[in-house]
Design a protein around this motif. Structure first.
Motif, PDB file in Angstrom:
ATOM      1  N   LEU A 199       0.825  -1.207   0.000  1.00 31.22           N
ATOM      2  CA  LEU A 199       0.000   0.000   0.000  1.00 31.22           C
ATOM      3  C   LEU A 199       0.859   1.257   0.000  1.00 31.22           C
ATOM      4  O   LEU A 199       0.505   2.263  -0.632  1.00 31.22           O
ATOM      5  CB  LEU A 199      -0.930  -0.012   1.211  1.00 31.22           C
ATOM      6  N   ARG A 200       1.992   1.225   0.671  1.00 36.43           N
ATOM      7  CA  ARG A 200       2.895   2.374   0.691  1.00 36.43           C
ATOM      8  C   ARG A 200       3.397   2.679  -0.726  1.00 36.43           C
ATOM      9  O   ARG A 200       3.410   3.835  -1.163  1.00 36.43           O
ATOM     10  CB  ARG A 200       4.072   2.093   1.625  1.00 36.43           C
ATOM     11  N   ARG A 201       3.804   1.637  -1.452  1.00 33.26           N
ATOM     12  CA  ARG A 201       4.303   1.827  -2.818  1.00 33.26           C
ATOM     13  C   ARG A 201       3.203   2.331  -3.745  1.00 33.26           C
ATOM     14  O   ARG A 201       3.400   3.265  -4.521  1.00 33.26           O
ATOM     15  CB  ARG A 201       4.877   0.520  -3.367  1.00 33.26           C
ATOM     16  N   GLU A 202       2.045   1.691  -3.677  1.00 30.77           N
ATOM     17  CA  GLU A 202       1.000   2.002  -4.641  1.00 30.77           C
ATOM     18  C   GLU A 202       0.371   3.366  -4.386  1.00 30.77           C
ATOM     19  O   GLU A 202       0.001   4.066  -5.331  1.00 30.77           O
ATOM     20  CB  GLU A 202      -0.080   0.909  -4.609  1.00 30.77           C
ATOM     21  N   THR A 203       0.225   3.755  -3.141  1.00 35.43           N
ATOM     22  CA  THR A 203      -0.324   5.084  -2.869  1.00 35.43           C
ATOM     23  C   THR A 203       0.665   6.177  -3.257  1.00 35.43           C
ATOM     24  O   THR A 203       0.260   7.286  -3.629  1.00 35.43           O
ATOM     25  CB  THR A 203      -0.713   5.223  -1.385  1.00 35.43           C
ATOM     26  N   ALA A 204       1.964   5.878  -3.198  1.00 35.09           N
ATOM     27  CA  ALA A 204       2.969   6.860  -3.615  1.00 35.09           C
ATOM     28  C   ALA A 204       2.868   7.158  -5.106  1.00 35.09           C
ATOM     29  O   ALA A 204       3.144   8.273  -5.553  1.00 35.09           O
ATOM     30  CB  ALA A 204       4.369   6.362  -3.266  1.00 35.09           C
ATOM     31  N   VAL A 205       2.455   6.145  -5.894  1.00 34.06           N
ATOM     32  CA  VAL A 205       2.301   6.325  -7.338  1.00 34.06           C
ATOM     33  C   VAL A 205       1.003   7.060  -7.663  1.00 34.06           C
ATOM     34  O   VAL A 205       0.806   7.526  -8.782  1.00 34.06           O
ATOM     35  CB  VAL A 205       2.339   4.951  -8.040  1.00 34.06           C
ATOM     36  N   ALA A 206       0.115   7.164  -6.690  1.00 35.65           N
ATOM     37  CA  ALA A 206      -1.155   7.887  -6.839  1.00 35.65           C
ATOM     38  C   ALA A 206      -2.099   7.208  -7.820  1.00 35.65           C
ATOM     39  O   ALA A 206      -2.793   7.863  -8.607  1.00 35.65           O
ATOM     40  CB  ALA A 206      -0.920   9.336  -7.239  1.00 35.65           C
ATOM     41  N   HIS A 207      -2.144   5.865  -7.792  1.00 33.70           N
ATOM     42  CA  HIS A 207      -3.155   5.156  -8.560  1.00 33.70           C
ATOM     43  C   HIS A 207      -4.533   5.454  -7.993  1.00 33.70           C
ATOM     44  O   HIS A 207      -4.686   5.703  -6.793  1.00 33.70           O
ATOM     45  CB  HIS A 207      -2.922   3.638  -8.491  1.00 33.70           C
TER      46      HIS A 207
END
Length: 490
Positions: A440-448
């Motif tokens: 979740l940390r990685r994916e929220t950083a990409v702003a999907h």
């Protein structure tokens, strides 16, 4: 020629003015420009916006479109101009005719007729429209045709195609290939992603016509509503979206689930339940109003039809209490009583019931033997929500403790079943809370978009199990971005 030169100069000056209002750096603008089909390099764009170079008309228009999309986000009225006349974005003329044809064409129409109705609406706009629906696993986009004539080989992969990128990002994607210029337009019903529209146009210039894009969005949203509505009247959409036959148990649960994604004002909720064809006892539900979001995720023990019946009874009890206006205590107690009376003391469900005040961000919750909910803030877990405890529902709930926490704008609320954290690989290593939070940390950083994060998470959990899930896996993600306003507030 002088008129063209004057128009180019005016466009270049408007880009510089609009770029300042859009609060974009050159690098940010260039990345947005590339994302919607721009081809010029960073140095070329940098020179252009500073008045030191030029770009071809099409590339200038793509750059203007990138700025204007940002200005739309900021609701600013002074926009960058285009190198040529563009379509009127107001609902009149051809656009109005297209919407009327779509509405009239679906009156008393069977679901099978929707592709031809969409084609007729497209003709009023001077484009050719094909509807693609995403399969229930959200892995491929299938053209909507009659089941007897549909070609399964023509499906488009969500993860590797431009159409799939439009679906993932919920943003229009232009394509200029040997097959001809076309726009891939997300097919939405509100916040729910249903697929994409393939909009074939006559000219490459049309790909960046802002008026056409607005008109396509109107058609997309109206067609999305029609897909949802007409799916209640027949099976053609389900046959298009199903890759393999569901079990009876899976069919029971899927028939009870709400739309996978919904939103009101500054709140969005999205859920995914997998594996969709062998699902046993996982389920989720929500209800949204002007002031409150009510959520539930539950898991009944077992892997047969009985577990599906238990989950269905729990959902029905929750809705019954909710419709009567009861709060968390009464919702939990009615679920507990319903399961105990219908199935006996040996059967129970674990669940998290939650209620969020959309004005203040105040979250109240009950955890009935379920994995702890999480709140993520700026990519980090604030803390697991470890309060609000009671026994699993159905075994005599006893005393009920209600936990409370206050969310901040942009916080992400994470509710999941143990099919996420306890999913194990061949060596017995669980997916675990650490992998969940790292993901979740990685994916929220990409702003999907939120539904895309949920889709990718389920794919990661399945991949962790070498594509052979041993248990249901359900995730419910909710994001509160700003306080709701009372009706009529300014």
């Amino acid at each position: 020629m002088s008129n063209d030169h004057g128009r180019a100069g005016e466009q270049q000056r408007s880009v510089r003015r609009a770029m300042k209002r859009a609060e974009l750096t050159v690098e940010q603008l260039w990345l947005r420009y590339l994302g919607i089909g721009g081809e010029a390099g960073f140095l070329e764009v940098d020179a252009y916006v500073h008045g030191l170079g030029s770009l071809p008309p099409l590339q200038r228009d793509i750059l203007a479109q990138a700025i204007n999309e940002r200005l739309d986000e900021l609701t600013w009225t002074h926009r960058a101009v285009y190198s040529r006349p563009v379509r009127d974005a107001e609902p009149r003329g051809d656009a109005f005719a297209a919407l009327v044809r779509l509405l009239e064409g679906t009156e008393l129409a069977p679901p099978d007729r929707l592709p031809s109705v969409a084609e007729a609406a497209g003709k009023a706009l001077g484009v050719r429209i094909t509807i693609y629906l995403v399969d229930y696993e959200q892995q491929c986009l299938q053209p909507l045709r009659h089941p007897d004539t549909g070609d399964k080989d023509s499906a488009l992969d969500v993860d590797t195609t431009l159409a799939g990128r439009a679906f993932q990002q919920a943003r229009i994607q232009p394509s200029a290939t040997s097959a001809g210029p076309r726009l891939w337009v997300p097919l939405l019903d509100g916040a729910e992603r249903l697929g994409v529209l393939e909009v074939a146009v006559d000219s490459v210039d049309d790909l960046h016509d802002p008026g056409l894009r607005v008109q396509c969005r109107w058609l997309s949203h109206l067609l999305g509503h029609m897909v949802t509505l007409l799916s209640q009247y027949g099976d053609v959409f389900d046959r298009t979206r199903l890759r393999t036959q569901r079990t009876v148990n899976a069919e029971l649960i899927w028939s009870l689930l709400p739309p996978l994604t919904a939103g009101v004002d500054g709140f969005v909720v999205t859920g995914v339940l997998e594996p969709g064809h062998t699902v046993s006892g996982d389920a989720f539900d929500y209800a949204l109003s002007e002031s409150t979001a009510t959520l539930i995720v539950l898991d009944s023990v077992g892997r047969d039809l009985r577990s599906g019946l238990v989950a269905a009874a729990a959902l029905a009890a929750h809705r019954s209490a909710r419709h009567a206006g009861h709060g968390l205590h009464e919702q939990a107690r009615l679920i507990d009583q319903t399961i105990g009376r219908q199935f006996g003391d040996a059967v129970s469900v674990t669940a998290v019931l939650a209620e969020l005040d959309l004005a203040s961000g105040r979250l109240r919750y009950i955890n009935a033997g379920h994995p702890d909910p999480l709140i993520m803030r700026a990519g980090e877990v604030v803390e697991p929500l470890g309060a609000g405890r009671c026994r699993p529902l159905g075994s005599g709930v006893g005393d009920i403790e209600v936990g409370a926490q206050t969310l901040r704008p942009e916080d992400l609320l994470v509710l999941c079943t143990d099919g996420i954290t306890e999913a194990r690989d061949e060596a017995g290593d669980p997916f675990g809370e650490a992998r969940l939070t790292d993901f979740l940390r990685r994916e929220t950083a990409v702003a999907h978009p939120l539904p895309e994060i949920a889709r990718r998470l389920i794919n990661a959990v399945i991949a962790h199990q070498n594509e052979t899930p041993r248990d249901d896996a359900t995730i419910l993600l909710a994001r509160w971005t700003r306080p709701s306003r009372p009706t009529g507030a300014t």
